[in-house]
Enzyme design. Structure first.
Site, short mmCIF file in Angstrom:
data_model
loop_
_atom_site.label_atom_id
_atom_site.label_comp_id
_atom_site.label_asym_id
_atom_site.label_seq_id
_atom_site.Cartn_x
_atom_site.Cartn_y
_atom_site.Cartn_z
N GLU A 1 58.97 6.56 -22.52
CA GLU A 1 57.72 5.95 -22.33
C GLU A 1 56.54 7.15 -22.74
O GLU A 1 55.61 6.67 -23.26
CB GLU A 1 57.57 5.37 -21.31
N SER B 1 50.49 2.88 -12.17
CA SER B 1 50.64 2.91 -10.68
C SER B 1 50.63 4.42 -10.26
O SER B 1 49.98 4.56 -9.13
CB SER B 1 52.18 2.24 -10.52
N SER C 1 50.82 10.29 -15.05
CA SER C 1 51.69 11.26 -15.64
C SER C 1 50.51 12.00 -16.46
O SER C 1 49.70 11.48 -17.12
CB SER C 1 52.50 10.63 -16.60
N ARG D 1 55.48 16.78 -20.70
CA ARG D 1 54.93 16.41 -19.39
C ARG D 1 54.55 17.47 -18.97
O ARG D 1 55.65 18.10 -18.25
CB ARG D 1 55.69 15.30 -18.71
#
Lengths: 420, 784
Positions: free
Chosen positions: A184, A236, A239, A251
């Site tokens: 993702e 939700s 990141s 990340r």
């Protein structure tokens, strides 16, 4: 994409971790597909590409998040008559259905204002549509897909987000679709880069004077020299990615206090049902009835450390008093929740940016949809606490970058994958 | 033997009631928080102390009149924590129990800090007649934190709920700066502290204790902070939070996110009331409280680690009312810090975190009392431990319940680290950590409990003329037993549990009930008997050839070390009557358990040491027939000798004052000793200890200065307490000789020997930790 072929290949080969994850999920060998198809990908930017390498229609990209599922659909507008004739009826049906509606069932929406026209994707020109529905409605979505005959297409669909893993079996069983799963964060970054390239003058913007309602202005941001930048993706959860160059990102952080927390707490506190409702409530409320400000504690500014009296010292700090609880409204509570979550994301983003020595901070994700309060708060927080060093940048297609990036993966891997 | 007049004027602290010793309170400070209030007061405690009459000559000592009891005052700081809602009752109680009238308080002030300082200023003024002076909260916190880090051993610890032991304590360090202090009150303030007067608030977050409390009050029926915490410990956050596995169906291994990680706090709550007919949301109030606790703790941990990394700080301390040493919160914060900093930053908690503000405010008001020119020590008899609140009866309108309190005693001097420690920052006195070692813990706890009876008897018989000695001795027994039993369940209550802490706690409890020196007469008697043998013994030694004499001197120290009233099995022998020669015969046959005797004798043939520091153990044969001849030999070889004896009594260990008296008598027997005492090449010094063990991080500053000045190049530690329970594994930069006889069968077996095994460990000074010696290894193994 302004990238040398060779370097992209090397980058992709070097990114073993992503490939190895896919291998772990039964898609060994995807690294080589990706390397090969990266060259094809460049076809989407106008290079010559053979027809054979493009995947068969329909072209979707899907990002199944914890709360919302985001779908992008490419509608070719350059179909020749012959093509149109040879096109399977089902594909026509799907196109007609998606195009002619802006709401699907009770909860699905097409964001018509975001749609991008005359876009080159693969070797085609067409319109990109942006559709979303709650992930909890996945069974209904599958039912609908079935009724529209998706199952008969015996095709594959590219998906990203956690739901790509969670709902893989359901897709297979209900609509005979094989989900091809993509990382993702890869999708997110590629999506941002792609949309930015193709929507150059309109995509990125920032707020001038975010704290002043009268002079506050939305200004286009020139993102032509992007690197390095931070991406704060608020779904939700949150990141945070640091992008140092094309295909060079990682990340760096994240937080579980995101849009889901805002909506979850708002539902519990106010009984509201939807994100839109929660945002509407928040816009009408006053957090000062809920939060304890610096001046509530110190009677004014806390001069010793340069804290102004109107800064929130304790979120929900008044709410341990029964007396104050009795006086507070649903609107106030929603407002305090929104401000708490937003400020917290702002703090973390700011600290991460400082640690990474990055000055451009992109905020994306559906938490920002219809949510100017948060955008302005973030703009102010970035600017104020960094002494003007950091800039909060927003993008028009807020929550759709993962889905877009995912569709691009379809273009990259195309038929090679379908035949695998 | 004739006994001294009982100093009847001593009033013991009231041990059953809260606000102990309040009647003598001289100075106050208060930290009023939204939920908890901490009062600090400075008081003096009367103690009976043995006063030696230095003018008397040695002949007079026989009839025991060279000393008398004297009432002396010890400075003590008390801290009491109670719920803010009872503040009025507490102020009433204090007013009613003060010796001083309200009028006498006029013109005096009380330092106040915390959010409630404004709100309650008038009430305090009205109840106590004290002027309220508001102290800056952050400044107070930092002052309090520095004070605790410097003065209280094992103050800081790291915490992990799933490890054994959960608590890992860190001893005081010579360099406490720089650090990050995260104060979690209603909101969170983050301070970078670089020196006592150099600190700054570098950030914070509004998500703090007030957020937990406020949201918790809105979302659950819990009344008050504690109920909310309790509720949280019963809940399961997984019903409320959206986990990685809820989104992915499993782990998200590409990012190293396991399925159990929270992806979105409260992410499952949004479906609440989704369908009107569905009135079961799938989670309880307890689940909500748990999720809330996780949300807030995690967030604070993450933000703190970001600040720490940005400023390159490795240690982060936490203070404020939110934590309260609550395991779930500490665990969550530790996890978050470790996770987000990838192990680069360590979350550290303080045993007395709740008192930071009160301590700091007090110190600000007590600057003229020179509080910072002295070192302080925790009093184990008066302090409640971690998670071990003490019961208290109802006081006025304040219902009975439990209470946390801290008492710290002022040392007579400023204490500091021994300058010859190879690794002062890593120094831990104790060889075995009973918190980690369950077998050893079980043994020692039962050993201390089973020998308690003989201590009670000894205490009673040491004060035959006192009308209430029996009553006090029984109170001593009850208190110490209560502590021992609590330690069974909470071994971490006072930091690392060690043989040393158990011994010290016993001394504190004895003092608490006015048994300052139960072995007083015994020590005196033994010294006198040993003195009678000294002349002949010195003559005997002088008749030996050099090498034989060196060996015999070491054997003498060891034989003397057998005379230990702290060792149960030896006590039985001594009660039947044990002679010096007999004791020598008890010693293990060579090779000893650890036998560096040859190396030592070899060293004695080379150039003499410049200056030797000797830490002494027992009275009687030990010091007179063991140590004095050994010292005499060193002096004859041209070595300066510093004899370090306890500052205060512990068991039958010789105190510095007793040693001074004793040496006067020795000079009559030995002209060499006499000459060197006169020349100051032989000195008697206080070790700053009031324990049978030796903590080399707490030696008097004046002693340390002399050690440096005289260029000490040999350290001798004697006895089980100083050379085995503590310091056995401690590397020094100079040569060291550790001599002890193991008089505990269990310990001897554990170290691979038998009763009366001999420890003769001679090490040359090194910067490196020696791991070569077998005994070192076996002790390490036992400790691990």
């Amino acid at each position: 994409m302004p990238v040398e072929d060779k370097s992209v290949i090397e980058e992709n080969v070097a990114k073993i971790p992503v490939g190895s994850i896919q291998a772990a999920n039964g898609h060994a060998g995807s690294i080589s597909f990706r390397s090969k198809s990266t060259m094809e990908m460049n076809g989407s930017n106008g290079h010559q590409t053979s027809h054979d390498s493009t995947p068969s229609m329909p072209w979707f990209g899907m990002d199944i998040g914890g709360t919302l599922t985001k779908l992008v659909y490419f509608e070719p507008t350059d179909l020749s008559e012959a093509e149109e004739e040879s096109e399977v009826e089902t594909i026509k049906n799907i196109r007609r259905y998606l195009k002619s509606n802006s709401a699907y069932g009770e909860t699905g929406h097409r964001d018509a204002h975001l749609q991008m026209e005359k876009l080159r994707v693969g070797n085609r020109t067409g319109t990109l549509h942006f559709i979303r529905f709650p992930t909890s409605e996945m069974p209904q979505f599958l039912e609908l897909s079935k009724s529209k005959g998706m199952a008969t297409l015996a095709s594959t669909i590219c998906a990203t987000g956690g739901g790509a893993y969670k709902f893989e079996e359901d897709f297979q069983r209900e609509v005979n679709l094989t989900l091809h799963k993509f990382d993702e964060l890869d999708c997110l970054i590629h999506g941002i880069e792609y949309i930015e390239d193709n929507n150059m003058d309109r995509e990125c913007y920032y707020f001038l004077n975010p704290r002043n309602e009268e002079t506050c202005e939305k200004v286009t941001f020139d993102f032509s020299d992007p690197y390095p930048f931070l991406v704060v993706n608020i779904g939700s959860g949150v990141s945070i990615l640091a992008a140092y160059g094309p295909d060079n990102y990682r990340r760096v952080s994240g937080t579980s206090l995101g849009g889901g927390t805002f909506l979850g707490l708002s539902c519990l506190l106010t009984g509201c049902k939807t994100f839109e409702e929660a945002i509407e409530l928040a816009a009408k409320g006053n957090n000062e009835n809920v939060d304890k400000l610096v001046r509530d504690i110190y009677g004014g500014d806390y001069d010793r450390f340069g804290l102004s009296g109107d800064i929130v010292a304790s979120s929900f700090g008044h709410m341990n008093s029964a007396e104050k609880r009795a006086k507070v409204s649903r609107e106030d509570l929603a407002c305090a929740t929104l401000i708490t979550i937003t400020n917290n994301i702002g703090s973390i983003a700011r600290m991460v940016a400082a640690n990474e020595k990055i000055e451009k901070v992109l905020f994306v994700g559906n938490f920002l949809r219809v949510n100017p309060i948060s955008m302005k708060l973030l703009s102010h927080a970035m600017d104020f606490w960094s002494g003007g060093q950091l800039k909060a940048i927003f993008l028009e297609h807020e929550g759709y970058f993962g889905a877009v990036g995912c569709m691009l993966e379809l273009m990259r891997t195309g038929d090679a994958m379908a035949s695998s | 033997m004739e006994l001294q007049k009982y100093a009847g004027s001593i009033l013991l602290p009231d041990t059953d009631v809260v606000f102990r010793n309040i009647k003598n309170a001289k100075r106050f400070a208060i930290d009023i928080g939204g939920s908890l209030t901490k009062i600090a007061y400075y008081s003096t405690v009367s103690h009976r102390k043995v006063l030696y009459n230095a003018e008397k000559d040695s002949a007079a000592s026989v009839d025991g009149k060279d000393y008398q009891y004297e009432s002396s005052e010890t400075e003590r700081l008390h801290f009491v924590k109670f719920e803010t809602k009872y503040i009025e009752h507490c102020l009433d109680f204090i007013r009613n129990h003060l010796v001083f009238s309200k009028e006498s308080m006029a013109g005096k002030s009380i330092k106040a800090t915390g959010g409630g300082a404004y709100k309650y200023a008038e009430l305090i003024q009205q109840k106590l007649g004290l002027t309220v002076e508001k102290e800056d909260e952050i400044g107070s916190l930092i002052k309090g934190c520095n004070f605790l880090l410097r003065n209280i051993p094992d103050e800081q610890f790291s915490y992990s709920r799933h490890e054994d032991p959960e608590y890992r304590f860190i001893n005081t360090e010579p360099h406490i700066f720089p650090y990050l202090l995260v104060n979690i009150g209603s909101g969170v303030s983050i301070m970078k502290v670089e020196a006592d007067d150099k600190y700054d608030r570098i950030g914070g977050t509004s998500m703090g204790g007030g957020t937990f409390w406020g949201l918790g009050s809105l979302l659950t029926k819990a009344k008050g902070f504690d109920e909310l915490l309790q509720l949280a410990s019963e809940g399961d956050h997984r019903n409320v939070d959206l986990l990685v596995k809820d989104i992915y169906g499993g782990d998200y291994s590409a990012l190293g996110l396991t399925g159990g990680i929270i992806a979105s706090s409260f992410g499952k709550a949004m479906h609440h009331g989704h369908t009107k007919n569905d009135d079961s949301p799938g989670f309880s109030e307890a689940d909500i409280a748990r999720s809330l606790l996780f949300t807030v703790s995690n967030d604070i941990g993450q933000i703190a680690s970001l600040y720490a990394m940005l400023h390159g700080l490795k240690r982060v301390y936490f203070g404020g009312y939110f934590l309260r040493n609550h395991p779930v919160s500490m665990h969550t914060i530790s996890f978050a810090i470790n996770y987000w900093s990838r192990g680069a930053v360590q979350a550290l908690f303080l045993r007395h975190e709740g008192y930071l503000g009160a301590i700091g405010a007090f110190l600000r008001g007590a600057e003229e009392c020179d509080t910072e020119k002295y070192s302080w020590g925790e009093n184990y008899a008066g302090s409640s431990g971690l998670q071990s609140p003490l019961p208290h009866p109802p006081v006025g309108g304040w219902p009975g319940g439990t209470i946390d309190q801290l008492e710290i005693d002022r040392c007579d001097q400023q204490l500091t680290f021994f300058p010859l420690l190879a690794h002062p920052e890593e120094y831990v006195p104790d060889a075995v950590d009973l918190t980690k070692d369950k077998e050893a813990r079980d043994y020692w706890l039962s050993c201390f409990e089973s020998s308690l009876g003989s201590f009670v008897n000894r205490a009673i018989s040491s004060q035959p003329n006192s009308p209430d000695s029996k009553e006090r001795a029984n109170k001593f027994r009850d208190k110490y037993l209560q502590r021992l039993h609590n330690l069974k369940n909470h071994p971490f209550a006072y930091g690392n549990l060690t043989v040393r802490s158990l011994l010290d706690m016993r001394e504190h409890c004895l003092n608490e009930f006015d048994f300052p020196d139960p072995y007083l007469q015994q020590k005196k008697l033994e010294n006198e008997n040993a003195l009678k043998l000294l002349k002949n013994h010195l003559d005997f030694l002088d008749g030996l050839d050099y090498n034989k004499r060196q060996e015999t001197l070491i054997r003498g120290v060891l034989a003397g070390n057998v005379f230990d009233w702290g060792a149960k099995e030896v006590v039985e022998l001594m009660e039947k009557g044990l002679g010096f020669k007999e004791a020598a015969d008890k010693l293990q046959v060579r090779p000893w358990l650890h036998d560096d005797l040859d190396a030592w004798i070899n060293r004695q043939q080379q150039s003499p040491y410049r200056c030797a520091v000797i830490f002494l153990d027992n009275s009687g044969c030990d010091v007179v027939l063991g140590i004095i001849p050994f010292v005499r030999e060193l002096l004859l070889r041209g070595t300066r000798v510093v004899l370090c004896a306890n500052s205060k009594p512990a068991l039958n260990d010789v105190t510095a004052e007793e040693l001074t008296m004793l040496m006067k008598q020795v000079t009559a027997v030995c002209p060499i000793i006499s000459k060197h005492l006169e020349n100051y090449t032989l000195c008697i010094r206080e070790s700053g200890q009031a324990s049978p063990c030796l903590d080399l991080s707490r030696l008097p500053l004046s002693l340390v200065d002399e050690i440096v000045q005289w260029g000490c190049d040999l350290v001798v530690m004697e006895g089980m307490g100083r050379a085995i329970h503590t310091n056995l594994l401690t590397p020094l930069t100079c040569d060291s000789l550790k001599l002890a006889v193991i008089k505990n069968r269990w310990l001897a077996h554990r170290l691979g020997g038998d009763m009366f095994s001999v420890m003769c460990k001679y090490e040359t000074g090194s910067k490196k930790v020696s791991g070569e010696f077998s005994i070192t290894n076996s002790v390490s193994t036992a400790a691990s």
